[in-house]
Write a protein that holds these residues in place. Sequence first.
Motif, PDB file in Angstrom:
ATOM      1  N   ALA A 100      52.929  36.306  51.778  1.00  0.00           N
ATOM      2  CA  ALA A 100      51.601  35.443  51.733  1.00  0.00           C
ATOM      3  C   ALA A 100      50.783  35.698  50.067  1.00  0.00           C
ATOM      4  N   GLU A 101      51.701  35.512  49.235  1.00  0.00           N
ATOM      5  CA  GLU A 101      52.055  34.708  47.871  1.00  0.00           C
ATOM      6  C   GLU A 101      52.546  33.858  47.400  1.00  0.00           C
ATOM      7  N   GLY A 102      52.691  33.372  48.257  1.00  0.00           N
ATOM      8  CA  GLY A 102      53.529  32.318  48.514  1.00  0.00           C
ATOM      9  C   GLY A 102      54.585  31.729  49.256  1.00  0.00           C
ATOM     10  N   ASP A 103      55.876  31.226  49.080  1.00  0.00           N
ATOM     11  CA  ASP A 103      56.422  30.927  50.060  1.00  0.00           C
ATOM     12  C   ASP A 103      57.864  31.453  48.850  1.00  0.00           C
ATOM     13  N   ASP A 104      59.041  32.100  48.777  1.00  0.00           N
ATOM     14  CA  ASP A 104      59.698  32.129  48.713  1.00  0.00           C
ATOM     15  C   ASP A 104      61.228  31.691  48.709  1.00  0.00           C
ATOM     16  N   GLY A 105      61.647  30.239  47.695  1.00  0.00           N
ATOM     17  CA  GLY A 105      62.826  29.932  48.081  1.00  0.00           C
ATOM     18  C   GLY A 105      62.769  29.034  49.720  1.00  0.00           C
ATOM     19  N   ALA A 106      61.863  28.850  49.413  1.00  0.00           N
ATOM     20  CA  ALA A 106      61.795  27.397  51.126  1.00  0.00           C
ATOM     21  C   ALA A 106      62.798  26.457  51.650  1.00  0.00           C
ATOM     22  N   SER A 107      63.391  26.696  52.444  1.00  0.00           N
ATOM     23  CA  SER A 107      63.991  25.907  53.349  1.00  0.00           C
ATOM     24  C   SER A 107      63.248  23.910  53.106  1.00  0.00           C
ATOM     25  N   LYS A 108      64.094  23.406  53.360  1.00  0.00           N
ATOM     26  CA  LYS A 108      63.657  22.294  53.632  1.00  0.00           C
ATOM     27  C   LYS A 108      64.991  21.239  54.807  1.00  0.00           C
ATOM     28  N   LEU A 109      63.997  20.463  55.835  1.00  0.00           N
ATOM     29  CA  LEU A 109      64.667  20.188  56.811  1.00  0.00           C
ATOM     30  C   LEU A 109      64.442  18.184  56.459  1.00  0.00           C
ATOM     31  N   LEU A 110      66.222  18.574  56.186  1.00  0.00           N
ATOM     32  CA  LEU A 110      66.179  16.638  56.113  1.00  0.00           C
ATOM     33  C   LEU A 110      66.595  16.037  57.836  1.00  0.00           C
ATOM     34  N   VAL A 111      66.521  15.401  58.411  1.00  0.00           N
ATOM     35  CA  VAL A 111      66.253  14.638  59.933  1.00  0.00           C
ATOM     36  C   VAL A 111      67.305  13.087  60.048  1.00  0.00           C
ATOM     37  N   GLU A 112      68.254  13.152  60.922  1.00  0.00           N
ATOM     38  CA  GLU A 112      68.920  11.762  60.590  1.00  0.00           C
ATOM     39  C   GLU A 112      68.391  11.523  61.728  1.00  0.00           C
ATOM     40  N   MET A 113      68.242   9.551  62.130  1.00  0.00           N
ATOM     41  CA  MET A 113      68.009   9.349  63.306  1.00  0.00           C
ATOM     42  C   MET A 113      67.645   7.910  63.411  1.00  0.00           C
ATOM     43  N   GLU A 114      67.832   7.261  64.533  1.00  0.00           N
ATOM     44  CA  GLU A 114      68.323   5.696  64.476  1.00  0.00           C
ATOM     45  C   GLU A 114      67.440   5.356  66.037  1.00  0.00           C
ATOM     46  N   ARG A 115      67.047   4.314  65.891  1.00  0.00           N
ATOM     47  CA  ARG A 115      66.416   2.951  66.697  1.00  0.00           C
ATOM     48  C   ARG A 115      67.261   3.035  68.046  1.00  0.00           C
ATOM     49  N   LEU A 116      66.830   3.193  69.304  1.00  0.00           N
ATOM     50  CA  LEU A 116      68.027   3.026  70.500  1.00  0.00           C
ATOM     51  C   LEU A 116      67.719   1.542  71.027  1.00  0.00           C
ATOM     52  N   THR A 117      66.683   0.289  70.444  1.00  0.00           N
ATOM     53  CA  THR A 117      65.657  -0.410  70.967  1.00  0.00           C
ATOM     54  C   THR A 117      66.024  -1.360  69.793  1.00  0.00           C
ATOM     55  N   PRO A 118      66.348  -3.245  70.870  1.00  0.00           N
ATOM     56  CA  PRO A 118      65.868  -4.040  69.920  1.00  0.00           C
ATOM     57  C   PRO A 118      65.220  -4.158  68.922  1.00  0.00           C
ATOM     58  N   GLU A 119      63.621  -3.032  69.602  1.00  0.00           N
ATOM     59  CA  GLU A 119      62.624  -3.755  69.148  1.00  0.00           C
ATOM     60  C   GLU A 119      62.314  -2.468  68.589  1.00  0.00           C
ATOM     61  N   SER A 120      61.024  -2.916  67.651  1.00  0.00           N
ATOM     62  CA  SER A 120      60.636  -1.757  66.839  1.00  0.00           C
ATOM     63  C   SER A 120      60.277  -0.338  67.365  1.00  0.00           C
ATOM     64  N   ALA A 121      60.250   1.332  67.058  1.00  0.00           N
ATOM     65  CA  ALA A 121      59.935   2.023  67.352  1.00  0.00           C
ATOM     66  C   ALA A 121      59.549   2.880  66.708  1.00  0.00           C
ATOM     67  N   THR A 122      57.919   3.516  67.077  1.00  0.00           N
ATOM     68  CA  THR A 122      57.589   4.617  66.372  1.00  0.00           C
ATOM     69  C   THR A 122      57.450   6.061  67.056  1.00  0.00           C
ATOM     70  N   THR A 123      58.077   7.533  66.637  1.00  0.00           N
ATOM     71  CA  THR A 123      57.373   8.199  67.301  1.00  0.00           C
ATOM     72  C   THR A 123      56.230   9.285  66.613  1.00  0.00           C
ATOM     73  N   ASP A 124      56.065   9.705  67.429  1.00  0.00           N
ATOM     74  CA  ASP A 124      54.450  10.661  66.767  1.00  0.00           C
ATOM     75  C   ASP A 124      54.598  11.605  65.927  1.00  0.00           C
ATOM     76  N   GLY A 125      55.678  12.418  66.259  1.00  0.00           N
ATOM     77  CA  GLY A 125      56.589  12.970  64.860  1.00  0.00           C
ATOM     78  C   GLY A 125      57.580  13.912  65.643  1.00  0.00           C
ATOM     79  N   PHE A 126      58.064  15.226  65.284  1.00  0.00           N
ATOM     80  CA  PHE A 126      59.196  15.471  65.895  1.00  0.00           C
ATOM     81  C   PHE A 126      59.173  17.370  66.596  1.00  0.00           C
ATOM     82  N   ARG A 127      59.857  18.031  67.409  1.00  0.00           N
ATOM     83  CA  ARG A 127      59.219  19.191  67.680  1.00  0.00           C
ATOM     84  C   ARG A 127      60.725  19.752  67.572  1.00  0.00           C
ATOM     85  N   VAL A 128      60.803  21.294  66.463  1.00  0.00           N
ATOM     86  CA  VAL A 128      61.512  21.403  65.797  1.00  0.00           C
ATOM     87  C   VAL A 128      61.955  22.555  66.694  1.00  0.00           C
TER      88      VAL A 128
END
Length: 173
Positions: A115-143
């Motif tokens: 409630a008074e802030g977050d004690d030692g929060a963690s950070k999420l790092l994500v590695e990704m690849e584009r699977l097609t020769p064309e540009s690609a866009t994601t709307d976000g990520f489901r965790v």
Amino acid sequence: MLGLPLALVLSACSVGASGVEVRQAGNPDNRGDEAAALADVAERSPMAVGLMTICVDGASSAELTAVDPIGTDDIEVTAFTVVDVQRETFAASRKSLSAEGFDTTAHTVAGRCGAEGDDGASKLLVEMERLTPESATTDGFRVHWRAEGDEGTFDILFENSICAPGDVACSDI
């Protein structure tokens, strides 16, 4: 240099039956409309980004079980890891998380929400690849997460493009 303005929106968080929740650290109602574009990336080349600070509420820790792109089949999450936000300032790289020295088997969120802030929060790092020769866009990520017999998901919503080499329109995001 990677231009990555990352304003994140958290939505669709779920609280387990025992009251356990994994969510964005700080203000869970954060809103933003920024986008990130990773320019001139070859097909199947790894890109790694530091997405957000996260924390667990109602349990001492939680395990992230999967991270999936939202709104596209053209981007694949190939690895992810959780790090201590106090010791890590990672933003983005054109290398894999392993090549950057991260342990991609570290999926435990130990940062506690409070409630008074977050004690030692963690950070999420994500590695990704584009699977097609064309540009690609994601709307976000489901965790996906698991803790004390509960399971749930939450979404990190922001437009994230991986631009094919020479796609000037994509890299102008």
